[in-house]
Design an enzyme around this catalytic site. Structure first.
Site, PDB file in Angstrom:
ATOM      1  N   GLU A   1       7.916   1.444  14.735  1.00  0.00           N
ATOM      2  CA  GLU A   1       8.765   2.027  13.707  1.00  0.00           C
ATOM      3  C   GLU A   1       8.734   3.537  13.909  1.00  0.00           C
ATOM      4  OE1 GLU A   1      10.521   0.038  12.075  1.00  0.00           O
ATOM      5  OE2 GLU A   1       9.403  -1.643  11.224  1.00  0.00           O
TER       6      GLU A   1
ATOM      7  N   GLU B   1       3.878  -4.699  12.421  1.00  0.00           N
ATOM      8  CA  GLU B   1       3.031  -3.537  12.122  1.00  0.00           C
ATOM      9  C   GLU B   1       1.875  -4.053  11.277  1.00  0.00           C
ATOM     10  OE1 GLU B   1       3.249  -0.370  12.859  1.00  0.00           O
ATOM     11  OE2 GLU B   1       5.323   0.094  13.377  1.00  0.00           O
TER      12      GLU B   1
ATOM     13  N   CYS C   1      -3.123   1.676   6.716  1.00  0.00           N
ATOM     14  CA  CYS C   1      -3.326   0.908   7.956  1.00  0.00           C
ATOM     15  C   CYS C   1      -4.026   1.719   9.033  1.00  0.00           C
ATOM     16  CB  CYS C   1      -1.984   0.394   8.468  1.00  0.00           C
ATOM     17  SG  CYS C   1      -0.763   1.687   8.683  1.00  0.00           S
TER      18      CYS C   1
ATOM     19  N   ASN D   1       0.806  -1.235   0.000  1.00  0.00           N
ATOM     20  CA  ASN D   1       0.000   0.000   0.000  1.00  0.00           C
ATOM     21  C   ASN D   1       0.831   1.275   0.000  1.00  0.00           C
ATOM     22  OD1 ASN D   1       0.672  -0.679   2.753  1.00  0.00           O
ATOM     23  ND2 ASN D   1      -0.733   0.928   3.386  1.00  0.00           N
TER      24      ASN D   1
HETATM   25  P1  NAD Z   1       0.195  -9.175   3.518  1.00  0.00           P
HETATM   26  O1  NAD Z   1       0.316  -9.567   4.948  1.00  0.00           O
HETATM   27  O2  NAD Z   1      -0.594 -10.022   2.611  1.00  0.00           O
HETATM   28  O3  NAD Z   1       1.664  -9.111   2.882  1.00  0.00           O
HETATM   29  C1  NAD Z   1       2.692  -8.384   3.509  1.00  0.00           C
HETATM   30  C2  NAD Z   1       4.022  -8.970   3.070  1.00  0.00           C
HETATM   31  O4  NAD Z   1       4.142 -10.284   3.621  1.00  0.00           O
HETATM   32  C3  NAD Z   1       4.176  -9.114   1.566  1.00  0.00           C
HETATM   33  O5  NAD Z   1       5.496  -8.799   1.194  1.00  0.00           O
HETATM   34  C4  NAD Z   1       3.892 -10.581   1.342  1.00  0.00           C
HETATM   35  O6  NAD Z   1       4.534 -11.090   0.195  1.00  0.00           O
HETATM   36  C5  NAD Z   1       4.500 -11.177   2.593  1.00  0.00           C
HETATM   37  N1  NAD Z   1       3.969 -12.517   2.922  1.00  0.00           N
HETATM   38  C6  NAD Z   1       2.839 -13.116   2.486  1.00  0.00           C
HETATM   39  N2  NAD Z   1       2.733 -14.348   3.011  1.00  0.00           N
HETATM   40  C7  NAD Z   1       3.806 -14.521   3.814  1.00  0.00           C
HETATM   41  C8  NAD Z   1       4.252 -15.578   4.657  1.00  0.00           C
HETATM   42  N3  NAD Z   1       3.570 -16.722   4.772  1.00  0.00           N
HETATM   43  N4  NAD Z   1       5.386 -15.391   5.358  1.00  0.00           N
HETATM   44  C9  NAD Z   1       6.065 -14.223   5.262  1.00  0.00           C
HETATM   45  N5  NAD Z   1       5.720 -13.208   4.471  1.00  0.00           N
HETATM   46  C10 NAD Z   1       4.593 -13.349   3.759  1.00  0.00           C
HETATM   47  O7  NAD Z   1      -0.285  -7.669   3.531  1.00  0.00           O
HETATM   48  P2  NAD Z   1      -0.602  -6.751   2.289  1.00  0.00           P
HETATM   49  O8  NAD Z   1      -1.895  -7.192   1.692  1.00  0.00           O
HETATM   50  O9  NAD Z   1       0.600  -6.647   1.407  1.00  0.00           O
HETATM   51  O10 NAD Z   1      -0.773  -5.323   3.012  1.00  0.00           O
HETATM   52  C11 NAD Z   1      -1.937  -4.901   3.604  1.00  0.00           C
HETATM   53  C12 NAD Z   1      -1.878  -5.098   5.103  1.00  0.00           C
HETATM   54  O11 NAD Z   1      -0.758  -4.402   5.647  1.00  0.00           O
HETATM   55  C13 NAD Z   1      -3.091  -4.492   5.799  1.00  0.00           C
HETATM   56  O12 NAD Z   1      -3.568  -5.381   6.781  1.00  0.00           O
HETATM   57  C14 NAD Z   1      -2.547  -3.227   6.432  1.00  0.00           C
HETATM   58  O13 NAD Z   1      -3.255  -2.783   7.562  1.00  0.00           O
HETATM   59  C15 NAD Z   1      -1.161  -3.649   6.776  1.00  0.00           C
HETATM   60  N6  NAD Z   1      -0.313  -2.475   6.989  1.00  0.00           N
HETATM   61  C16 NAD Z   1       0.053  -2.147   8.267  1.00  0.00           C
HETATM   62  C17 NAD Z   1       0.805  -0.998   8.502  1.00  0.00           C
HETATM   63  C18 NAD Z   1       1.206  -0.573   9.895  1.00  0.00           C
HETATM   64  O14 NAD Z   1       2.027   0.314  10.038  1.00  0.00           O
HETATM   65  N7  NAD Z   1       0.656  -1.170  10.936  1.00  0.00           N
HETATM   66  C19 NAD Z   1       1.201  -0.222   7.405  1.00  0.00           C
HETATM   67  C20 NAD Z   1       0.826  -0.594   6.130  1.00  0.00           C
HETATM   68  C21 NAD Z   1       0.063  -1.733   5.922  1.00  0.00           C
END
Ligand code: NAD
Length: 477
Positions: A458, A248, A282, A150
């Site tokens: 962070e 996060e 997020c 995102n």
């Molecule tokens: P996601 O969890 O699907 O993917 C995040 C990352 O993890 C990607 O690089 C993905 O390839 C990797 N991943 C996927 N499966 C994995 C596994 N089994 N083991 C290790 N890594 C794996 O999230 P997304 O759809 O890319 O992003 C959206 C999410 O991120 C939302 O829930 C959002 O709230 C969260 N987010 C949180 C913050 C924060 O600061 N708290 C900031 C931005 C986004």
């Protein structure tokens, strides 16, 4: 010709050992945008080896020298604003007008940590005249940074900059949906004089790369920004090797509008709170809590402001498309849930269409009113431009509803009563609370959550303590 986005390891671009590539689709058209390397565990091992080999040189460098390189990195990021911004916008669909401010923010992370690393000292602890006791804050070694799609560069910079500043080397894994801008960033690190192997980017799918990173014996710490599901999966793997994590994760943040607020400002700011980045944020303020006595007046102004938004591919659009097809479908699923549960849709509730939108993944900014905090749309992270409005009676009721959530990431308070602002901020379960605006966020302010939103922080000085381990040195004199 279609671009190929490949890993950047040891200072150079590397093809995946298995030669496998996937296709990344364009959020503005749904057509093919580029090919993305699907690296495997053997590629991860090489990246971690390179990062490990670079660690001794990087950690032994004087902090002022590391800091100078990070500040030079920041300068180059600013100088390459056009290129980095275009790449980020191309992959995510973010409107181009947002790019200059975004790239300046990315640069600031390296400038901030490049400066502050010079004051990141331990303490001298007085235990009596016959001892000299001090603490050191030592780097872990190889740190893994796993990132979502995102806000690819922002999430990357805020983890990579403090990790590198204190002497760790990094293997970063961008989302397979948005890897290109981080690969470009890593190339600039080399141009800035940062030694090869200090910042490596491994491109591929999380399901293969994430576990390989966590399980590698030389991986000493991992920061994940992503979904709760992946946080849980990583947590289980990390438990086996007692690997420290920063998580996060998601949110369902309450944005609370009190009757004593500037209602016009609150209406305008609350629109941005849930529509910025098409709601793919997020901390998005997606549970809008409005005091009973101003509810109808507020909703009228709010919905009017939502109606003025311009969604589209244009450089000056207020928001762009949804970045991934899966996410686009997921948001529509919530529209169906809302309909089946009889929620009142004040505006939106469907895919945005029009000649200028073509086959892109656009969603109409959507407002549901009269929602109960136990409704699914009030409890689950949608990650799109969808807000639910929940009325409340008084301050205590607002705090109760706001905290009645599995998440604890962001919150907003709109009020002119300074006493109330401090009281409510103290009681909210949220890692980031913004008052009388919603979007404010600074490199210097820690960011993170509680409950299912994760742990660790962070940004700010706090991040340094998550990328170092304290060591006590006790000397008998
Ligand atoms: P996601 O969890 O699907 O993917 C995040 C990352 O993890 C990607 O690089 C993905 O390839 C990797 N991943 C996927 N499966 C994995 C596994 N089994 N083991 C290790 N890594 C794996 O999230 P997304 O759809 O890319 O992003 C959206 C999410 O991120 C939302 O829930 C959002 O709230 C969260 N987010 C949180 C913050 C924060 O600061 N708290 C900031 C931005 C986004």
């Amino acid at each position: 010709m279609v671009d190929k986005i490949e890993s950047f390891v040891g200072g150079k671009t590397v093809e995946p050992l298995d030669g496998v590539y996937g296709v990344k689709l364009d959020p503005r058209t749904a057509g093919e945008l580029e090919k993305v390397a699907y690296s495997g565990s053997a590629d991860v091992n090489l990246a971690i080896d390179d990062a490990d080999a670079a660690f001794d040189v990087w950690r032994e460098m004087r902090p002022s020298d590391r800091g100078r390189l990070l500040i030079e990195f920041g300068r180059l990021i600013r100088a390459n604003e056009d290129r980095l911004g275009a790449t980020e916008s191309r992959e995510t669909g973010k409107p181009m007008h947002e790019m200059p401010a975004l790239i300046a923010l990315i640069a600031q992370f390296f400038e901030f940590y490049g400066g502050i690393v010079n004051v990141d000292n331990g303490d001298v602890i007085n235990v009596g005249p016959d001892y000299h006791v001090y603490t050191r804050r030592d780097p872990f070694g190889v740190v893994g940074v796993i990132l979502p799609w995102n806000a690819p560069l922002h999430q990357a910079a805020r983890a990579i900059a403090p990790a590198m500043a204190v002497g760790n080397t990094v293997v970063a894994k961008p989302s397979e949906h948005t890897p290109a801008s981080l690969v470009e960033l890593a190339r600039l690190a080399i141009e800035a004089g940062i030694p090869a192997g200090v910042l490596n980017v491994i491109v591929g799918r999380g399901s293969e790369i994430g576990p390989a990173m966590v399980e590698h014996p030389k991986m000493r710490k991992v920061s994940l920004t992503g979904s709760v599901r992946v946080g849980q999966e990583l947590g289980r793997l990390a438990a086996d090797k007692i690997l420290p994590l920063t998580l996060e994760l998601g949110g369902k943040s309450a944005n609370i509008v009190f009757a004593d607020s500037d209602i016009d400002a609150a209406a305008k700011g609350s629109v941005q709170a849930f529509t910025w980045n098409s709601g793919q944020w997020c901390c998005a303020g997606t549970r809008l809590l409005v005091e009973d006595s101003i509810h109808d007046e507020f909703v009228e102004k709010f919905v009017k402001a939502v109606a003025e938004l311009r969604v589209g591919p244009e450089a000056d659009a207020t928001s762009g498309p949804i970045t991934t097809r899966v996410q686009f479908d997921k948001i529509q699923e919530y529209f169906r849930i809302a309909e089946s549960q009889g929620l009142t849709c004040a505006i939106g509730g469907k895919v945005a269409t029009g000649d200028h939108l073509g086959t892109g993944w656009y969603i109409e900014p959507t407002v549901y009113t009269g929602v109960k905090n136990h409704d699914r749309l009030a409890r689950e992270e949608i990650f799109g431009p969808v807000v639910v409005i929940i009325p409340f009676r008084d301050e205590a009721d607002a705090i109760r509803i706001a905290n009645d959530s599995d998440f604890g990431l962001g919150a907003g308070i709109w009020s002119r009563d300074i006493g109330r602002v401090h009281r409510v901020a103290a009681r909210l379960d949220a890692g980031r609370i913004v008052v009388n605006e919603y979007s404010g966020g600074f490199v210097q302010t820690p960011c993170g959550g509680s409950k299912y939103s994760g742990y660790g922080r962070e940004q700010g000085i706090d991040a340094l303590s998550h990328y170092t381990q304290t060591k006590s040195v006790i000397i008998k004199l």
